[in-house]
Enzyme design. Sequence first.
Site, PDB file in Angstrom:
ATOM      1  N   GLY A  46      -1.503   1.784   0.447  1.00 17.48           N
ATOM      2  CA  GLY A  46      -1.687   1.976  -0.992  1.00 17.48           C
ATOM      3  C   GLY A  46      -2.602   0.886  -1.522  1.00 17.48           C
ATOM      4  N   GLN A  51      -5.990  -4.656  -7.823  1.00 22.29           N
ATOM      5  CA  GLN A  51      -6.190  -5.457  -6.609  1.00 22.29           C
ATOM      6  C   GLN A  51      -7.672  -5.655  -6.289  1.00 22.29           C
ATOM      7  OE1 GLN A  51      -3.020  -3.080  -4.311  1.00 22.29           O
ATOM      8  NE2 GLN A  51      -2.861  -5.123  -3.416  1.00 22.29           N
ATOM      9  N   CYS A  94       1.870  -6.849   1.194  1.00 21.10           N
ATOM     10  CA  CYS A  94       0.925  -6.569   0.118  1.00 21.10           C
ATOM     11  C   CYS A  94      -0.432  -7.135   0.515  1.00 21.10           C
ATOM     12  CB  CYS A  94       1.398  -7.208  -1.181  1.00 21.10           C
ATOM     13  SG  CYS A  94       0.296  -6.887  -2.572  1.00 21.10           S
ATOM     14  N   LEU A  95      -1.470  -6.324   0.319  1.00 23.64           N
ATOM     15  CA  LEU A  95      -2.817  -6.769   0.693  1.00 23.64           C
ATOM     16  C   LEU A  95      -3.251  -7.986  -0.129  1.00 23.64           C
ATOM     17  CD1 LEU A  95      -4.475  -3.253   1.060  1.00 23.64           C
ATOM     18  CD2 LEU A  95      -3.832  -4.820   2.914  1.00 23.64           C
ATOM     19  N   HIS A 136       5.929   0.110  -5.492  1.00 21.98           N
ATOM     20  CA  HIS A 136       5.135  -1.115  -5.273  1.00 21.98           C
ATOM     21  C   HIS A 136       3.812  -1.027  -6.056  1.00 21.98           C
ATOM     22  CE1 HIS A 136       3.446  -4.251  -2.285  1.00 21.98           C
ATOM     23  NE2 HIS A 136       2.364  -3.806  -2.886  1.00 21.98           N
ATOM     24  N   GLU A 137       3.142   0.123  -6.005  1.00 23.34           N
ATOM     25  CA  GLU A 137       1.851   0.269  -6.703  1.00 23.34           C
ATOM     26  C   GLU A 137       2.028   0.285  -8.212  1.00 23.34           C
ATOM     27  OE1 GLU A 137      -0.460  -0.371  -4.884  1.00 23.34           O
ATOM     28  OE2 GLU A 137       0.377   0.159  -2.935  1.00 23.34           O
ATOM     29  N   HIS A 140       2.274  -3.089  -9.474  1.00 23.23           N
ATOM     30  CA  HIS A 140       0.960  -3.741  -9.619  1.00 23.23           C
ATOM     31  C   HIS A 140       0.346  -3.421 -10.992  1.00 23.23           C
ATOM     32  CE1 HIS A 140      -0.068  -5.753  -5.892  1.00 23.23           C
ATOM     33  NE2 HIS A 140       0.195  -4.692  -5.144  1.00 23.23           N
TER      34      HIS A 140
HETATM   35  O1  GNR Z   1      -0.140  -1.569   3.009  1.00 18.35           O
HETATM   36  C1  GNR Z   1       0.900  -1.717   2.344  1.00 18.35           C
HETATM   37  N1  GNR Z   1       2.103  -1.486   2.940  1.00 18.35           N
HETATM   38  C2  GNR Z   1       3.299  -1.388   2.231  1.00 18.35           C
HETATM   39  C3  GNR Z   1       4.482  -1.390   2.961  1.00 18.35           C
HETATM   40  C4  GNR Z   1       5.693  -1.258   2.317  1.00 18.35           C
HETATM   41  C5  GNR Z   1       5.740  -1.114   0.946  1.00 18.35           C
HETATM   42  C6  GNR Z   1       4.568  -1.124   0.209  1.00 18.35           C
HETATM   43  C7  GNR Z   1       3.348  -1.256   0.844  1.00 18.35           C
HETATM   44  S1  GNR Z   1       1.881  -1.223  -0.090  1.00 18.35           S
HETATM   45  C8  GNR Z   1       0.827  -2.178   0.939  1.00 18.35           C
HETATM   46  C9  GNR Z   1      -0.592  -2.199   0.397  1.00 18.35           C
HETATM   47  C10 GNR Z   1      -0.602  -2.882  -0.954  1.00 18.35           C
HETATM   48  O2  GNR Z   1      -0.589  -4.069  -1.111  1.00 18.35           O
HETATM   49  N2  GNR Z   1      -0.597  -2.091  -2.006  1.00 18.35           N
HETATM   50  O3  GNR Z   1      -0.545  -2.614  -3.233  1.00 18.35           O
HETATM   51 NI    NI Z   2       0.436  -4.573  -3.014  1.00 21.42          NI
END
Ligand code: GNR
Ligand code: NI
Length: 174
Positions: A46, A51, A94-95, A136-137, A140
Amino acid sequence: MAVREILILPDKRLRLVSEPIKRVDAGIRKLVEDLFETMYAAPGIGLAAIQVGIAKRIFTADLSKKEEDRQPQVFINPEITWASEEKSVREEGCLSIPDYYEDIERSAAMKVKYLDLDGKTQETEAKDLFAACIQHEIDHLNGVLFIDYLSKLKRDRITKKFTKAAKTAKKVEA
Ligand code: GNR
Ligand code: NI
């Protein structure tokens, strides 16, 4: 299409609350292309626009394991319309916080309403990893990072580590 630079903790822009998208126009479609290219290159499942420094309420996702079976999905102005009482714990990364992983508890399933690339309202139900990814997104888009769910001790420790790394990188540049 272009791979854009991903903002890394403690970049303050990661704390911005992103703005709703008023119109799905050519600029948004170009942004979506870049989000996919950046997300696949990372690689990640995601990527929220903030980001890459764009404070708009949009994210891309793709949970497919192989490049041949890609399932690109775009969520514009997403809203959670239902979240299960039942929780589940899974390891998240998270990236914007590279190479750091922790177990996070979230709703096991949820429904999300959003606009697609045609500006049409859609609603979909998600569970398991997909549900965690969407939550999670959407976090953000509200300036929330997964480390915010950890103890203050852990959060402070990881924030300090990334703050120090950013300072060292700046010195090397100079
Ligand atoms: O690549 C991602 N893996 C992930 C694993 C578990 C829960 C959420 C994620 S999102 C993350 C990429 C990212 O930072 N998205 O904002
Ligand atoms: Ni993230």
